[in-house]
Structure formats: structure tokens, C-alpha cells
Enzyme design. Structure first.
Site, mmCIF file in Angstrom:
data_model
loop_
_atom_site.group_PDB
_atom_site.id
_atom_site.type_symbol
_atom_site.label_atom_id
_atom_site.label_comp_id
_atom_site.label_asym_id
_atom_site.label_seq_id
_atom_site.Cartn_x
_atom_site.Cartn_y
_atom_site.Cartn_z
ATOM 1 N N LYS A 160 1.035 -1.344 -0.087
ATOM 2 C CA LYS A 160 -0.054 0.044 -0.062
ATOM 3 C C LYS A 160 0.958 1.280 -0.027
ATOM 4 O O LYS A 160 1.976 1.192 -0.502
ATOM 5 C CB LYS A 160 -1.139 -0.040 1.069
ATOM 6 C CG LYS A 160 -1.568 -1.299 1.236
ATOM 7 C CD LYS A 160 -2.911 -1.411 2.302
ATOM 8 C CE LYS A 160 -3.586 -2.695 2.164
ATOM 9 N NZ LYS A 160 -4.963 -2.849 2.693
ATOM 10 N N HIS A 220 -8.450 -3.196 -6.186
ATOM 11 C CA HIS A 220 -8.337 -3.439 -5.055
ATOM 12 C C HIS A 220 -9.558 -2.723 -4.261
ATOM 13 O O HIS A 220 -9.736 -1.531 -4.774
ATOM 14 C CB HIS A 220 -6.964 -3.008 -4.458
ATOM 15 C CG HIS A 220 -6.645 -3.201 -2.827
ATOM 16 N ND1 HIS A 220 -7.412 -2.442 -1.982
ATOM 17 C CD2 HIS A 220 -6.056 -4.248 -2.139
ATOM 18 C CE1 HIS A 220 -7.019 -2.995 -0.735
ATOM 19 N NE2 HIS A 220 -6.299 -4.221 -0.983
ATOM 20 N N GLU A 250 -11.132 -10.780 -1.094
ATOM 21 C CA GLU A 250 -10.853 -9.971 0.032
ATOM 22 C C GLU A 250 -12.129 -9.328 0.282
ATOM 23 O O GLU A 250 -12.600 -8.428 -0.238
ATOM 24 C CB GLU A 250 -9.761 -8.972 -0.592
ATOM 25 C CG GLU A 250 -8.569 -9.314 -0.972
ATOM 26 C CD GLU A 250 -7.461 -8.449 -0.746
ATOM 27 O OE1 GLU A 250 -6.401 -8.486 0.174
ATOM 28 O OE2 GLU A 250 -7.551 -7.241 -1.143
HETATM 29 P P1 PGA Z 1 -4.480 -6.340 5.203
HETATM 30 O O1 PGA Z 1 -4.652 -5.934 3.826
HETATM 31 O O2 PGA Z 1 -3.776 -7.725 5.350
HETATM 32 O O3 PGA Z 1 -3.538 -5.314 6.046
HETATM 33 O O4 PGA Z 1 -5.763 -6.563 5.849
HETATM 34 C C1 PGA Z 1 -4.900 -6.708 2.921
HETATM 35 C C2 PGA Z 1 -5.339 -6.062 1.506
HETATM 36 O O5 PGA Z 1 -5.743 -4.774 1.636
HETATM 37 O O6 PGA Z 1 -4.815 -6.493 0.291
#
Ligand code: PGA
Length: 242
Positions: free
Chosen positions: A16, A96, A166
Site C-alpha cells: 500500500k 483493490h 478479499e
Molecule cells: P490487510 O490488507 O492484510 O492489511 O488486511 C490486505 C489487502 O488490503 O490487500
């Protein structure tokens, strides 16, 4: 293009908006993972684009976190899939939930980005998933079906793309679905939407050292997309024992 079909499990690190030049140096030094020792597994690191070049002569496979719908031209601030390919990127996360929610990434754009990736020999990692309200209303499967029907181009093969389930309510929250639920949704995507077992489908959302194994061991789950835990090198090294 990287041959994904031969990989047993795939782990994607989604940094990110995190990192710096010195962080990348420490990360590469600190990663306790040698891809040459586990050729049947795959680690893909997706740092911010500005740090991709620091990985280019490393042993790691690299992905970006998004690309433009445009190929070139007067589009200030954009980065095309062709440019990503040009600097040695093999993968690109597309759709995403943070891009969908905060940057208006809608299905028609997602489809265009995937097509661009295909043209430029990049493997897109397409993210799908329901929000909490949709889950409570029992709409999870409908939402995912719509996202895939609208976001996927008409023609492609299972080795050209990676998918990631996700659930939005699991991202960054520390809450994960029950393993049976993860299994059910990923099997549903393979068997009922795509009608092909060969697709690589990952799970993402609050994966940590303490829970990664139970998810990764699930039948039909081909890997993990990891955000927060992937920028914590000690935590991530525990997961990289996979
Ligand atoms: P996280 O994020 O592992 O911090 O929950 C996953 C993602 O957003 O791909």
C-alpha cells in the site's frame, strides 16, 4: 510472462502507501526467503511504484498496485501497464477495494486495466469481495459474481490472471471469515463462476503469522494477499515459512 500454473502457493505482499528507500534496503536484507530454494511456491512483492527499481536485480518477483486505463498521452500522474512492464514488473494488483472505494475504480475501468495488463504481458491480480452490509444481507456470492462478470474481459486463460477474494470487512480489521467460509467462496468462484479449477485464487484480509497457515492449507486456496503484515518484516518472515 511468469508461468503461474506450476506454483503450488502464491504470496503477494501489498505494501500500500508505505515504504522509503531505506525501508526497501532493510526489507531486502531482512527477508528470510530465497525463491530459488522453493521453486514450487511464489512470492510477489508489490511496493509503491517509486521503489520497484530497487528490487529489479533482486531475486524477487515484483508487482505494482494499480495501473492506468490509458496506454500513453496527456494523462498527468498516470502510469501505464506498458511502463510497468518496461521496468521489469510482472504483476499488477487491479481493483483493490481501496482503489474502488477511494479512487472511483469502477468495473469498466477495471476491465480496461486488465486488458492493458494482458497486452503488456503483466499478470493482473484482480481483487473482489463484499462489504459488511452485503454480507449481512446474504449477497456475498451475487456481489462477487457481478464483479467478475463486469470486470473480466471476455477471452483469457487461467494462467493469465490471479484472483483474490478479499472481504472488505476483513481488510485491516483483524477479523477474518471462518475458514469454511473462505473455502466456500473460493470454491464457488472456481466451480460456479469460472467453471475451471485451474485458476489461482488467493485470500486477503487480516492475514497474520498466527492465522496464515490455517487459510493457506485450505483446499482450493492458492495463496494469500497480505497488506499490513507484509510490511512488518518479523511478522512477514514467519509467514514466509510457507
Ligand atoms: P490487510 O490488507 O492484510 O492489511 O488486511 C490486505 C489487502 O488490503 O490487500
Amino acid at each position: 510472462m511468469v508461468e503461474i500454473k506450476n506454483f503450488n502457493k502464491i504470496i503477494v505482499a501489498n505494501w500500500k502507501l508505505n515504504g522509503s528507500t531505506s525501508f526497501v534496503k532493510d526489507y531486502i536484507k531482512g527477508l528470510d526467503y530465497n525463491p530459488n530454494n522453493s521453486p514450487s511456491n511464489c512470492l510477489i512483492i508489490c511496493p509503491p511504484v517509486t521503489y520497484i527499481n530497487q528490487f529489479i536485480n533482486s531475486d524477487y518477483l515484483i508487482g505494482a498496485q494499480d495501473c492506468s486505463i490509458f496506454k500513453e498521452g496527456a494523462y498527468t500522474g498516470e502510469i501505464s501497464s506498458k511502463m510497468l512492464s518496461d521496468i521489469g514488473c510482472n504483476f499488477c494488483i487491479i481493483g483493490h477495494s481501496e482503489r474502488r472505494a477511494l479512487f472511483n475504480d469502477i468495473e469498466i475501468n477495471i476491465k480496461q486495466k486488465i486488458e492493458n495488463c494482458f497486452n503488456d504481458h503483466i499478470i493482473p491480480i484482480l481483487c473482489v469481495g463484499e462489504n459488511l452490509m452485503q454480507r449481512k444481507q446474504g449477497l456475498t456470492k451475487d456481489i462477487i459474481k457481478d464483479q467478475l462478470n463486469l470486470g473480466l474481459p471476455k477471452k483469457f486463460k487461467s494462467d493469465q490472471i490471479i484472483l483474490a477474494y478479499e472481504p472488505l470487512w476483513a481488510i485491516g480489521t483483524g477479523i477474518i471469515p471462518k475458514t469454511e467460509e473462505i473455502h466456500e467462496i473460493i470454491s464457488f468462484i472456481k466451480n460456479d463462476i469460472l467453471n475451471e479449477k485451474d485458476y489461482k485464487i488467493l485470500y486477503g484480509g487480516s492475514v497474520k503469522a498466527e492465522n496464515y497457515k490455517q487459510i493457506l492449507d485450505l483446499d482450493d486456496v492458492d495463496g494469500l494477499l497480505i497488506g499490513g503484515a507484509s510490511v512488518n518484516i518479523d511478522e512477514f518472515n514467519k509467514i514466509l515459512k510457507f
